[in-house]
Design an enzyme around this catalytic site. Structure first.
Site, short mmCIF file in Angstrom:
data_model
loop_
_atom_site.label_atom_id
_atom_site.label_comp_id
_atom_site.label_asym_id
_atom_site.label_seq_id
_atom_site.Cartn_x
_atom_site.Cartn_y
_atom_site.Cartn_z
N GLU A 1 -60.73 47.36 -61.50
CA GLU A 1 -61.50 47.01 -62.70
C GLU A 1 -62.88 46.45 -62.34
O GLU A 1 -63.31 45.43 -62.88
CB GLU A 1 -60.70 46.01 -63.56
CG GLU A 1 -59.38 46.61 -64.05
CD GLU A 1 -58.54 45.65 -64.87
OE1 GLU A 1 -58.72 44.44 -64.74
OE2 GLU A 1 -57.70 46.14 -65.65
N ASP B 1 -49.31 47.07 -67.46
CA ASP B 1 -49.99 45.78 -67.50
C ASP B 1 -49.34 44.83 -68.49
O ASP B 1 -49.93 44.54 -69.53
CB ASP B 1 -51.47 45.99 -67.85
CG ASP B 1 -52.28 44.72 -67.70
OD1 ASP B 1 -51.87 43.84 -66.93
OD2 ASP B 1 -53.33 44.62 -68.34
N GLU C 1 -50.55 37.58 -73.11
CA GLU C 1 -51.65 38.50 -73.41
C GLU C 1 -51.24 39.58 -74.41
O GLU C 1 -51.93 39.80 -75.40
CB GLU C 1 -52.16 39.13 -72.11
CG GLU C 1 -53.27 40.15 -72.34
CD GLU C 1 -53.85 40.69 -71.04
OE1 GLU C 1 -53.43 40.23 -69.96
OE2 GLU C 1 -54.74 41.56 -71.11
#
Lengths: 695, 695
Positions: B302, B381, B409
């Site tokens: 990323e 993820d 998240e």
């Protein structure tokens, strides 16, 4: 300081100069004719505006003719240019009463005068500002190879207010800015580069802009302080630069200022202390800037404070400010972009498109005479295609300003080529039927229909501190075009494009034809590969760049397409939908209400249509979507091919710059095509009739 | 300082105290028994860790028993608690060789000792840290009403590394933080509140955490400087606080540090100067923090720099750091979250799920012995449901750390109740078949399968400076549960929940039963109203909160569901899909490959399924989606009803706080339900069989 900015501050690049490039004429005859007339300039009056006009003449003559003209108060040559107002040229050049009467406060006359020993060229007007506009016009005509015998030429601006809105924040960022950072601000300090700001004022004046709001309509903490001692001296400096180019400065204000900086407990527009506070604030502002234009206000919109907090109307709010500014001749420009941004997508009775009309129509006639309502051209928010707002021509007793968006928020963000003048022309030519057939938007806005005291154009700027001002050089044409249209909405998209190309690049016929062709088709091309038939909003939320078909579909912002496996579109009819069509005058209401009569480019804005619905072309709605999306990409390929054909005809730097943008556009148009087509293919299961690749 | 923080810094709220509340026991008999034993504490050794253990004992005894114990070096009473290591208690309490042998470096033994005149309670271990863990265990047992005759009790942690990762940035923000700002940092300064950080260390130690990485794995400009003079003294302070609670400090480092702060031209891991730079950096760090844990590294992921820049492998990169740390006993924890985040959604041959395995399997056996690979539990993820990463148990010659995410998240961001222990338990119990049947993840990670030198758990923290640490008080159970599981993965979700409830609220049976019920079903409830059957990613991009079915569908991040009007899911089979199933050992590969055998909760992760596919329950896939989404909302309504039933049994402040969160969850679960159901209804046109409202 960024690299780009550093380059920009050098001010020596061709792209930086925009349409004031002043390159030398190649036509020998014309060159000789103009040289003969313009080697001397007779200046009979003095002012900052005239000084700037003379400087521009020198700059232009130097570039276009390759000579340095003599500036004199008493002529030394046989032929010369006379620059002066009617009063100033008395005795130097004969002007009939009729000629004078025909020229208004901002108009000018360029006229050959044959007297005594030789020919002279007179540039005259009623005011110094008129002279400035005359000079820019003369230079434009020279650069575009206008023959001397085309004169006399006289012009008056059709519209009174010709305004630019800057969504610049004083931290240096620009809301919806795609060409770098603010030229005015950085890190809460201002102004930051007087030379560049001066060049910007020149650029605006050259196309007739006469008003500028220098800060974002979303007025944050520091911007609220622009009307205080903290920043007033800086604002004065900005005002001075623009004043000397005939441009009045406006500030966007925070409706809650009395609380935030005034120490009051309320901002209620009917509260006496609040009214007094604004009055003394107006006195304060005019003591520093005697020709201050006034306030631009976004209230009760997208989280901004406003009169609703106090259960007052927008007329109450605007009139309070108007009362404060009136003694000084100031204006309140009040935006109509008011809607509930906390909608529930499940509730189909609410329609954001109706909001501006619903909010403001009941207030028609209640606004003070120095309040102008600034109305976005469409009922939504600068989509690639929208109908015209029914508020324009709906209001009859209220000053109206048309709001356009030069910055390409929803039209490719200056990474894509999208010449917006054709879009604006369609808006201007739209018949509101407010007073029967022929009541076009351009007439309403220019005050010819309702004899409003004020009216005009406003538009959100597309410039930043990128070296070429607009990110994409071809986007300069939009700024140019906006100014030209605001001055004279009768100009055609093609005329404006051609002039801009000639000023910016060259008078070469191939260059003109090719770029004009590129510009004129670009809006339609962009529309082809993005959201179809007026439905809009298929973009990524927040930044609004790139495809996202359901990006706003379940959103609180009220921006839906309602696509299911059978069809798409929002039923806004009176008969079965939200009733939005009923906001138009009868003729247009009937047109939009009817599925058969509704202009096809707006079909999905007004109607929910099955995918197998046959369009006039014979193709189904779905096939139309596929076709236009494949076509859009092909058209970008053509754009690129056209540009490639100019390799030897434009400067290398420019050629490479535009080519890079076109390459990016081509790649991104494929992304658009594929996402949109895939979305509908996956939803319907119906393949492309021509068997093209859909993912 | 925010209001919340100010409140937090007072440290006097019940919620602030989490599971270390130490409220008084109501069981009279038990109270008397413990009082008899614990009114005096014999402490025979000195250290910061022991001091903290004694302080905790005092605090706990004071709260739970309502007495202030005497601390002594020579006993004054008949009965007392003896706190000391094996060496320390020699002569005071008899310990067999067998008993001693059974206790490892971090283990402890709590044992009644009857000698001479009275009964004593011995808390002993091999190390001071062991004693600290023993004290926390004893207090936990007391608070949960464990009878005296339950002793002796001895424990050793099952996992070696029990680590917390903080994604805190030193500007004070927390990446994926949902409970305020960082407790460590603010405005690039640190540490900010030693008392609060000390309380945090206590909290972590109480559940057995022994390592902490204090800065975000995305190491930005200022964080890069943590290993320099600018911040080292501050890091030393942090390390000291944690050390005194038996926790080693780690730092996330920037792989490009040699360039960014070292003045080198490269960060090539095979470059001699680079290796020397890291060696001297390690010397520097250990000269300040002799027990420094080591580095946590996110590289080539990323946008972060990494060895790929120099065409080196991740083994090259990790081994370079390992070489530098090795002389000091430091570890390199190297994250396997490496994938190409510039995918093209049109290219169906690329599958993000395959990336970690593809990148790291070829390197198995090539890593230095002090390198640990930190592997996210799933291949994507931290979605609400994913299969277990095939890399775990795929690697056999490499130290493996399981990475979990405590911060919610993708599971409701601590606005929604989602007790994650059941999810983690499924991961831990997953059979990798790495060495035949029964090779569960928990065994691999605890080094029982491949005899790796290092291994363990890491998880991303869910705490911030909100007064109650975790935003939603019930989210404290996730932090607690993580620590408990890392210590002993054999504990059940229910056991952990019950202990947490008793420590946090009360031993009241209704409270225990009701909240346990709420916690245990909450993950499934969250899954019910969000993305179905393992497909994941139907969230808004970037912030990852709230429904957006196509949010990642046309995205470069490689996170697709491939829904069309006929079906949904990603074919990841070897036979016809991306081949991901082939990354598993044979038994699991066959299971996932087969549409019939594939566990239904992961069906859409592995297969593209038509909506009319019949599930084992007999309902179609589409009807299943509708059913679970209606059911999910009903379950939230039940959650709320359950909580309401506790009105008289929990403190008012807590009651209102949780009720507000549940109200918000209920509202938002309806949004999820309606968006997801509408999406599929619009796509398929097939109504709900039960005729419920779909928009």
């Amino acid at each position: 300081m960024s690299k780009l900015q550093a380059a920009g501050e050098k001010n020596d690049s061709t792209m930086y100069k925009c349409w004031l490039k002043y390159y030398k004429l190649s036509n020998k005859k014309l060159l000789a004719d103009y040289k003969h007339l313009l080697s001397e300039i007779l200046v009979v009056e003095q002012s900052h505006v005239i000084l700037n006009a003379v400087k521009e003449l020198e700059r232009g003559i130097n570039g276009i003719l390759g000579i340095k003209p003599v500036i004199s108060e008493i002529p030394t040559k046989e032929a010369y240019l006379i620059l002066g107002t009617f009063d100033g040229v008395k005795g130097l050049a004969p002007l009939s009463e009729e000629e004078k009467q025909s020229i208004g406060e901002e108009g000018f006359l360029i006229k050959p005068v044959t007297e005594n020993s030789g020919k002279k060229l007179l540039v005259t007007g009623r005011t110094h500002k008129g002279l400035l506009y005359g000079v820019f016009c003369l230079l434009r005509l020279m650069q575009t190879e206008t023959k001397i015998d085309a004169f006399p030429i006289s012009e008056n601006p059709v519209n009174q207010l010709r305004m630019i809105n800057h969504w610049d924040n004083i931290d240096g960022s620009i809301e919806r800015g795609y060409a770098g950072k603010s030229i005015f601000y950085r890190n809460n300090k201002m102004p930051r580069n007087l030379a560049r700001i001066t060049d910007y004022a020149r650029m605006l004046a050259s196309v007739g802009i006469n008003a500028i709001a220098v800060n974002n309509v979303n007025v944050h903490k520091f911007e609220t302080l622009l009307i205080t001692d903290k920043y007033i001296k800086d604002v004065v400096k900005l005002a001075e630069i623009f004043r000397n180019y005939g441009i009045k400065i406006f500030l966007s204000i925070n409706f809650a200022s009395p609380i935030q900086i005034g120490g009051l407990a309320t901002a209620d527009p009917l509260d006496k202390k609040v009214r007094e506070w604004w009055k003394s604030k107006a006195e304060y502002l005019y003591s520093h800037i005697p020709d201050f234009g006034g306030f631009l206000v976004k209230a009760d919109s997208e989280g901004r404070p406003g009169p609703f907090t106090y259960e007052r109307t927008h007329a109450d709010g605007a009139n309070m400010l108007a009362e404060a500014l009136k003694p000084f001749g100031g204006l309140v420009v009040w935006r109509c972009f008011v809607y509930n941004c906390l909608q529930d997508w499940r509730d189909r009775t609410i329609d954001r498109a109706k909001a501006a009309y619903d909010h403001f129509m009941p207030l028609d006639g209640l606004f003070a005479e120095n309040v102008l309502l600034q109305i976005k051209h469409g009922p939504m928010d600068f989509q690639v295609r929208e109908p015209v707002s029914p508020l324009i021509g709906g209001l009859t007793k209220t000053n109206q300003v048309l709001e356009l968006q030069i910055t390409q928020e929803y039209t490719g963000q200056q990474k894509h080529l999208c010449y917006l003048v054709p879009l604006w022309k369609e808006v201007l030519e739209f018949d509101t039927f407010a007073k029967g057939k022929g009541t076009s938007v351009k007439k309403v806005i220019s005050r010819k229909v309702f004899n409003n005291k004020f009216g005009g154009f406003a538009a959100v700027a597309n410039i930043g501190d990128d070296n070429n001002w607009t990110g994409h050089q071809l986007a300069q044409a939009n700024m140019f075009g906006y100014g030209r249209l605001a001055w004279n909405p009768e100009l055609t998209s093609g005329e404006i494009a051609e002039t801009w190309i000639r000023l910016t690049y060259s008078n070469d016929r191939d260059v003109i034809t090719t770029i004009k062709d590129m510009l004129l088709g670009s809006w339609r091309t962009y529309e082809n590969y993005t959201s179809p038939l007026g439905i809009g909003w298929m973009v990524n939320p927040n930044h609004h760049y790139g495809p996202n078909v359901d990006g706003y579909e379940y959103d609180k912002w009220g921006t839906y397409h309602r696509a299911d496996h059978k069809g798409i579109g929002v039923d806004r009819t009176v008969k079965s939908g939200t009733g939005y069509t009923g906001q138009y005058h009868k003729e247009m209401a009937e047109l939009y209400e009817s599925l058969e009569k509704c202009p096809e480019e707006l079909l999905l804005f007004f109607h929910h249509i099955p995918y197998d619905y046959k369009l006039k072309s014979g193709e189904t709605l779905l096939q139309y979507i596929y076709n236009t999306h494949f076509k859009g990409v092909e058209e970008v390929e053509e754009l690129k091919a056209k540009w490639l054909s100019l390799k030897e005809k434009v400067e290398k730097e420019v050629f490479i710059h535009v080519l890079e943008r076109l390459d990016g556009q081509l790649e991104h148009s494929k992304e658009w095509r594929d996402v949109i087509n895939s979305y509908f293919f996956r939803k319907t299961g119906i393949p492309d009739r021509l068997g093209r690749k859909i993912y």
